[in-house]
Every structure is written in structure tokens, then in C-alpha cells.
Enzyme design. Structure first.
Site, PDB file in Angstrom:
ATOM      1  N   ASP A   8      42.369  51.742  -7.141  1.00  0.00           N
ATOM      2  CA  ASP A   8      42.311  53.083  -6.588  1.00  0.00           C
ATOM      3  C   ASP A   8      41.136  53.782  -7.270  1.00  0.00           C
ATOM      4  OD1 ASP A   8      43.089  55.551  -5.398  1.00  0.00           O
ATOM      5  OD2 ASP A   8      44.213  56.054  -7.216  1.00  0.00           O
ATOM      6  N   ARG A   9      40.562  54.788  -6.650  1.00  0.00           N
ATOM      7  CA  ARG A   9      39.430  55.467  -7.291  1.00  0.00           C
ATOM      8  C   ARG A   9      39.874  56.676  -8.119  1.00  0.00           C
ATOM      9  NH1 ARG A   9      34.764  58.819  -4.321  1.00  0.00           N
ATOM     10  NH2 ARG A   9      36.256  60.442  -4.903  1.00  0.00           N
ATOM     11  N   ASP A  10      40.267  57.761  -7.439  1.00  0.00           N
ATOM     12  CA  ASP A  10      40.592  59.000  -8.167  1.00  0.00           C
ATOM     13  C   ASP A  10      41.839  58.806  -9.021  1.00  0.00           C
ATOM     14  OD1 ASP A  10      38.419  60.149  -6.831  1.00  0.00           O
ATOM     15  OD2 ASP A  10      39.678  60.772  -5.147  1.00  0.00           O
ATOM     16  N   THR A  50      40.186  53.508  -1.432  1.00  0.00           N
ATOM     17  CA  THR A  50      40.393  54.939  -1.680  1.00  0.00           C
ATOM     18  C   THR A  50      40.612  55.736  -0.392  1.00  0.00           C
ATOM     19  OG1 THR A  50      39.360  56.898  -2.711  1.00  0.00           O
ATOM     20  CG2 THR A  50      37.855  55.250  -1.842  1.00  0.00           C
ATOM     21  N   SER A  53      40.566  61.643   2.711  1.00  0.00           N
ATOM     22  CA  SER A  53      40.785  62.577   3.819  1.00  0.00           C
ATOM     23  C   SER A  53      39.964  63.858   3.655  1.00  0.00           C
ATOM     24  CB  SER A  53      42.266  62.925   3.944  1.00  0.00           C
ATOM     25  OG  SER A  53      42.672  63.717   2.844  1.00  0.00           O
ATOM     26  N   CYS A  88      39.090  55.230   3.609  1.00  0.00           N
ATOM     27  CA  CYS A  88      39.527  55.780   4.885  1.00  0.00           C
ATOM     28  C   CYS A  88      39.287  57.284   4.861  1.00  0.00           C
ATOM     29  CB  CYS A  88      40.998  55.492   5.137  1.00  0.00           C
ATOM     30  SG  CYS A  88      41.627  56.412   6.551  1.00  0.00           S
ATOM     31  N   HIS A  90      40.236  59.453   7.103  1.00  0.00           N
ATOM     32  CA  HIS A  90      41.076  60.145   8.094  1.00  0.00           C
ATOM     33  C   HIS A  90      42.200  60.977   7.494  1.00  0.00           C
ATOM     34  CE1 HIS A  90      39.341  56.772  10.614  1.00  0.00           C
ATOM     35  NE2 HIS A  90      38.817  57.894  11.062  1.00  0.00           N
ATOM     36  N   CYS A  96      46.242  56.216  10.145  1.00  0.00           N
ATOM     37  CA  CYS A  96      45.238  55.156  10.288  1.00  0.00           C
ATOM     38  C   CYS A  96      45.704  53.896   9.553  1.00  0.00           C
ATOM     39  CB  CYS A  96      43.920  55.645   9.698  1.00  0.00           C
ATOM     40  SG  CYS A  96      42.636  54.393   9.647  1.00  0.00           S
ATOM     41  N   LYS A 100      45.923  54.196   2.902  1.00  0.00           N
ATOM     42  CA  LYS A 100      47.108  53.851   2.115  1.00  0.00           C
ATOM     43  C   LYS A 100      48.217  54.851   2.420  1.00  0.00           C
ATOM     44  CE  LYS A 100      44.594  54.173  -1.641  1.00  0.00           C
ATOM     45  NZ  LYS A 100      44.177  54.281  -3.053  1.00  0.00           N
ATOM     46  N   ASP A 119      47.266  55.092  -9.601  1.00  0.00           N
ATOM     47  CA  ASP A 119      47.940  56.138 -10.387  1.00  0.00           C
ATOM     48  C   ASP A 119      49.014  56.855  -9.585  1.00  0.00           C
ATOM     49  OD1 ASP A 119      46.218  57.573  -8.684  1.00  0.00           O
ATOM     50  OD2 ASP A 119      46.040  59.220 -10.126  1.00  0.00           O
TER      51      ASP A 119
END
Ligand code: ZN
Length: 173
Positions: A8-10, A50, A53, A88, A90, A96, A100, A119
Site C-alpha cells: 500500500d502507499r499512504d 494504491t 480517489s 485506481c 475512481h 471499480c 481495493k 496499514d
């Protein structure tokens, strides 16, 4: 088929603050560099997955996202680590397949040694639905139904991998 390390990024690569769209809001968890390096040396392919949105919400543009991704990719490259970024853009209500906890960003077939680090429970659920058995949560404040391991911090994960003693933030920033 290479083993995959999904990140995951953030909250995992950079510190968790809402809607990180530009460099001014991107603050490294520098521990992630040696963590990723550790798995790179074990021949894992590294893939960032990631939800973004913030793009469709109009908080930042797709171009902002590309710029930030290219900064991140280059930072990893400076440490000899190649990464791939999947995202993504969206809104959640569109449901979508790539957002995730849907599994569009996870490859098929899976290797039993594939790992997903996140996280949020949403990440753990994505991994579960994607048949990834190594579902590692880094969080100091949430419990999880789907995580296979929970670390209170990045440092705990470094310790678990046996590479904490060599870690110094100043090597990276
Ligand atoms: Zn999407």
C-alpha cells in the site's frame, strides 16, 4: 513467476495523511527502503497498489499523481530498487474492479510467498480476497480480522526481519 511484494502507499511508503496528491504532502517512512531492499534481494517483484480517489474527487490531477509516482519511483531507483505502481483513481461508489478491496491490482496466479503490506483493514481484506496468505498490517491502533501478522510500527517489522540494527534514517534522507 516472480514472488510479489505488494505495498500500500499512504501509511506504508509515506506517512498517512488524507489525500496525498503532491510532494508537499508526501513524507517518507524511510524504513520502507531497507524493508523493500530485503525482499528485492530475495527476488521479489515490488508492486505498489494504491487507491487514489482524490483524483476523481478533483483534489489533485492524474498528472499530479504521475509526478508524485515518478518522484517515488526515482527515489527507490537511487537505492537500486525497481518498483511498479498501480492505482485506481475512481470514487468508491463506482465499485471499480481495480479499487481495493477489489482485487484488480493483484496478479493471478499468486505465489504462496506473495506478501501484501498495508496499514488498513481494507488492505488486509484485499489480500484475503486475492488469496495472499502473508497479510501484514502495520498499525499502532487497529485490530484486524484478516491480517496474518500485525506490527505496531515499521521499526517492529524491521526488527522481525532482523535488519533493525543496520537502520539509520540519515542513510536515506
Ligand atoms: Zn478504478
Amino acid at each position: 513467476m516472480a514472488k510479489k511484494l505488494y505495498l500500500d502507499r499512504d501509511g506504508i511508503i509515506n506517512k498517512q495523511i488524507p489525500y496525498v496528491g503532491t510532494l508537499e504532502r508526501f513524507f517518507w517512512h524511510y524504513e520502507i527502503i531497507p524493508i523493500v531492499k530485503y525482499f528485492k534481494e530475495k527476488n521479489y517483484k515490488v508492486i505498489v497498489v494504491t487507491n487514489q480517489s482524490g483524483i476523481e474527487r478533483g483534489y489533485y490531477s492524474l498528472l499530479d499523481f504521475y509526478k508524485l509516482s515518478s518522484y517515488m519511483i526515482n527515489f527507490f531507483l537511487k537505492h537500486d530498487i525497481e518498483i511498479e505502481v498501480r492505482a485506481c483513481p475512481h470514487l468508491p461508489e463506482k465499485n471499480c474492479f481495480y479499487r481495493k478491496p477489489n482485487i484488480g491490482m493483484i496478479d493471478d496466479p499468486r505465489d504462496k510467498d506473495d506478501i501484501l503490506i498495508g496499514d488498513k483493514e481494507l488492505d488486509m481484506l484485499t489480500a484475503k480476497k486475492g488469496n495472499i496468505t502473508k497479510r501484514w498490517l502495520i498499525s499502532k491502533d487497529i485490530s484486524s480480522k484478516y491480517a496474518s501478522k500485525i506490527y505496531k510500527s515499521h521499526k517492529e517489522l524491521l526488527k522481525d526481519l532482523g535488519i533493525y540494527d543496520n537502520f539509520s534514517e540519515s542513510d536515506y534522507c
